[in-house]
Design a protein around this motif. Structure first.
Motif, PDB file in Angstrom:
ATOM      1  N   ILE A  23       0.724  -1.358   0.201  1.00  0.00           N
ATOM      2  CA  ILE A  23      -0.215   0.331   0.269  1.00  0.00           C
ATOM      3  C   ILE A  23       1.345   1.002   0.059  1.00  0.00           C
ATOM      4  O   ILE A  23       1.431   1.808   0.779  1.00  0.00           O
ATOM      5  N   GLU A  24       0.778   2.031  -0.753  1.00  0.00           N
ATOM      6  CA  GLU A  24       0.919   3.735  -1.186  1.00  0.00           C
ATOM      7  C   GLU A  24       0.523   4.309   0.152  1.00  0.00           C
ATOM      8  O   GLU A  24      -0.832   3.993   0.320  1.00  0.00           O
ATOM      9  N   THR A  25       1.682   5.441   0.510  1.00  0.00           N
ATOM     10  CA  THR A  25       0.653   5.838   1.372  1.00  0.00           C
ATOM     11  C   THR A  25       0.172   7.276   1.113  1.00  0.00           C
ATOM     12  O   THR A  25      -0.954   7.669   2.178  1.00  0.00           O
ATOM     13  N   ASP A  26      -0.204   8.088  -0.229  1.00  0.00           N
ATOM     14  CA  ASP A  26      -1.793   8.409  -0.171  1.00  0.00           C
ATOM     15  C   ASP A  26      -2.384   6.989  -1.082  1.00  0.00           C
ATOM     16  O   ASP A  26      -3.375   8.500  -1.359  1.00  0.00           O
ATOM     17  N   ASP A  27      -2.516   5.924  -0.622  1.00  0.00           N
ATOM     18  CA  ASP A  27      -3.707   5.443  -1.120  1.00  0.00           C
ATOM     19  C   ASP A  27      -4.578   4.645   0.187  1.00  0.00           C
ATOM     20  O   ASP A  27      -3.914   4.405   1.126  1.00  0.00           O
ATOM     21  N   LEU A  28      -5.994   4.076   0.339  1.00  0.00           N
ATOM     22  CA  LEU A  28      -6.549   3.965   0.989  1.00  0.00           C
ATOM     23  C   LEU A  28      -7.322   2.769   0.542  1.00  0.00           C
ATOM     24  O   LEU A  28      -7.966   2.470  -0.923  1.00  0.00           O
ATOM     25  N   TRP A  29      -7.171   1.570   1.657  1.00  0.00           N
ATOM     26  CA  TRP A  29      -7.759   0.293   0.894  1.00  0.00           C
ATOM     27  C   TRP A  29      -9.509   0.231   1.587  1.00  0.00           C
ATOM     28  O   TRP A  29      -9.657   0.846   2.981  1.00  0.00           O
ATOM     29  N   SER A  30      -9.980  -0.007   0.567  1.00  0.00           N
ATOM     30  CA  SER A  30     -11.462  -0.866   1.269  1.00  0.00           C
ATOM     31  C   SER A  30     -11.936  -1.821   2.801  1.00  0.00           C
ATOM     32  O   SER A  30     -10.511  -2.272   2.551  1.00  0.00           O
ATOM     33  N   ASN A  31     -12.951  -2.224   3.404  1.00  0.00           N
ATOM     34  CA  ASN A  31     -12.256  -3.615   4.144  1.00  0.00           C
ATOM     35  C   ASN A  31     -12.167  -4.718   4.248  1.00  0.00           C
ATOM     36  O   ASN A  31     -11.811  -5.014   4.712  1.00  0.00           O
ATOM     37  N   THR A  32     -12.939  -4.359   2.557  1.00  0.00           N
ATOM     38  CA  THR A  32     -12.790  -6.504   2.370  1.00  0.00           C
ATOM     39  C   THR A  32     -11.924  -5.795   1.575  1.00  0.00           C
ATOM     40  O   THR A  32     -11.440  -7.850   1.123  1.00  0.00           O
ATOM     41  N   LYS A  33     -10.319  -5.283   1.330  1.00  0.00           N
ATOM     42  CA  LYS A  33     -10.035  -5.857  -0.290  1.00  0.00           C
ATOM     43  C   LYS A  33      -8.674  -6.963  -0.089  1.00  0.00           C
ATOM     44  O   LYS A  33      -8.992  -7.730  -1.046  1.00  0.00           O
ATOM     45  N   LEU A  34      -8.307  -7.055   1.747  1.00  0.00           N
ATOM     46  CA  LEU A  34      -7.600  -8.266   1.840  1.00  0.00           C
ATOM     47  C   LEU A  34      -8.042  -9.279   1.486  1.00  0.00           C
ATOM     48  O   LEU A  34      -7.686 -10.674   1.249  1.00  0.00           O
ATOM     49  N   SER A  35      -8.989  -9.324   2.258  1.00  0.00           N
ATOM     50  CA  SER A  35     -10.157 -10.691   2.073  1.00  0.00           C
ATOM     51  C   SER A  35     -10.114 -11.249   1.361  1.00  0.00           C
ATOM     52  O   SER A  35     -10.428 -12.803   0.506  1.00  0.00           O
ATOM     53  N   LYS A  36     -11.381 -10.685   0.390  1.00  0.00           N
ATOM     54  CA  LYS A  36     -11.707 -10.558  -1.243  1.00  0.00           C
ATOM     55  C   LYS A  36     -10.363 -11.389  -1.790  1.00  0.00           C
ATOM     56  O   LYS A  36     -10.979 -12.269  -3.105  1.00  0.00           O
ATOM     57  N   GLN A  37      -8.590 -10.600  -1.927  1.00  0.00           N
ATOM     58  CA  GLN A  37      -8.139 -10.907  -2.699  1.00  0.00           C
ATOM     59  C   GLN A  37      -7.206 -12.330  -2.315  1.00  0.00           C
ATOM     60  O   GLN A  37      -7.120 -13.204  -2.877  1.00  0.00           O
TER      61      GLN A  37
END
Length: 253
Positions: free
Chosen positions: A89-103
């Motif tokens: 994750i780059e510092t100027d980006d954000l993930w949705s709460n399910t990003k890791l689980s779905k991938q």
């Protein structure tokens, strides 16, 4: 049912931008599937990169004694980790709460080496084509595809290392180069067609504002892949493609 007992590490390359780093860490903390560890690679910041709130994951900091760039930093984090999977994750980006689980679900189900996802840019949803066909990805790369950035990536760590990760000679365009390598690899890939990453549209410290560095990296990139592009499209198209990339490098500036 996914438990949090999975082998995933996160890599965050950072130079300065401590406040943005905290936002990225909070984005990881909100994940429905938590990582084991977050590797923060401090690329010789003058700003103090420490004093973090308490998170549910471990934080490991590696500090580069000289500025080496994001390619080196991401590779360093991958080699330091012993997790089965890594994400960036780059510092100027954000993930949705399910990003890791779905991938993770998709990677595990299909035994994939690489999973990426769709994204939004400044709240505007990406409308470009995504594909799990590497031949098509190669064609997209040669046709103005703004390839999904590293914050959308989810790799089997051994697979990332086997393709030698990012090219450390490149500061900028390194993600485009990695996509080119993926398109020519034997990796098993797929994507989650959901908008799981929010990309920062503008930050004054973004590498894309440094046009001299971008142009230098583009010239290196096109020289590196010249034979492949010429073989596929011919010399005239190669010259057009090179000029097109240079022209696009000047747009953010």
């Amino acid at each position: 049912m996914i438990t949090n007992n999975v082998s995933i590490d996160i890599i965050i390359p950072v130079k300065e931008r401590y406040k943005l780093l905290l936002k990225a860490l909070n984005s990881i903390e909100k994940q429905s599937l938590k990582p084991n560890k977050v590797w923060i690679i401090d690329d010789c910041s003058t700003e103090k990169i420490d004093n973090f709130p308490k998170f549910t994951f471990k934080i490991e900091i590696i500090r580069n004694i000289i500025n080496r760039g994001p390619s080196y930093s991401c590779n360093l984090g991958a080699h330091a980790s012993n997790a089965k999977y890594i994400a960036i994750i780059e510092t100027d980006d954000l993930w949705s709460n399910t990003k890791l689980s779905k991938q993770y679900e998709l990677a595990k189900k299909k035994d994939l080496d690489f999973v990426y996802c769709n994204y939004s840019n400044n709240k505007k949803k990406n409308t470009q084509k995504l594909s799990n066909n590497k031949n098509l990805i190669f064609e997209l790369l040669l046709n103005r595809w703004s390839c999904p950035n590293p914050s959308t990536f989810f790799f089997k760590r051994s697979s990332f290392i086997n393709i030698n990760g990012f090219d450390e000679n490149m500061i900028g365009t390194h993600d485009h180069d990695l996509w080119m390598k993926i398109s020519q690899s034997n990796l098993k890939i797929d994507y989650v067609n959901e908008y799981l990453v929010e990309i920062e549209d503008y930050n004054q410290d973004q590498m894309s504002r440094d046009y001299k560095t971008r142009i230098k990296s583009i010239k290196y990139f096109t020289s590196k892949h010249k034979d492949l592009i010429v073989k596929s499209k011919g010399i005239e198209y190669f010259n057009y493609y090179k000029q097109e990339l240079i022209s696009r490098a000047l747009i953010p500036c």
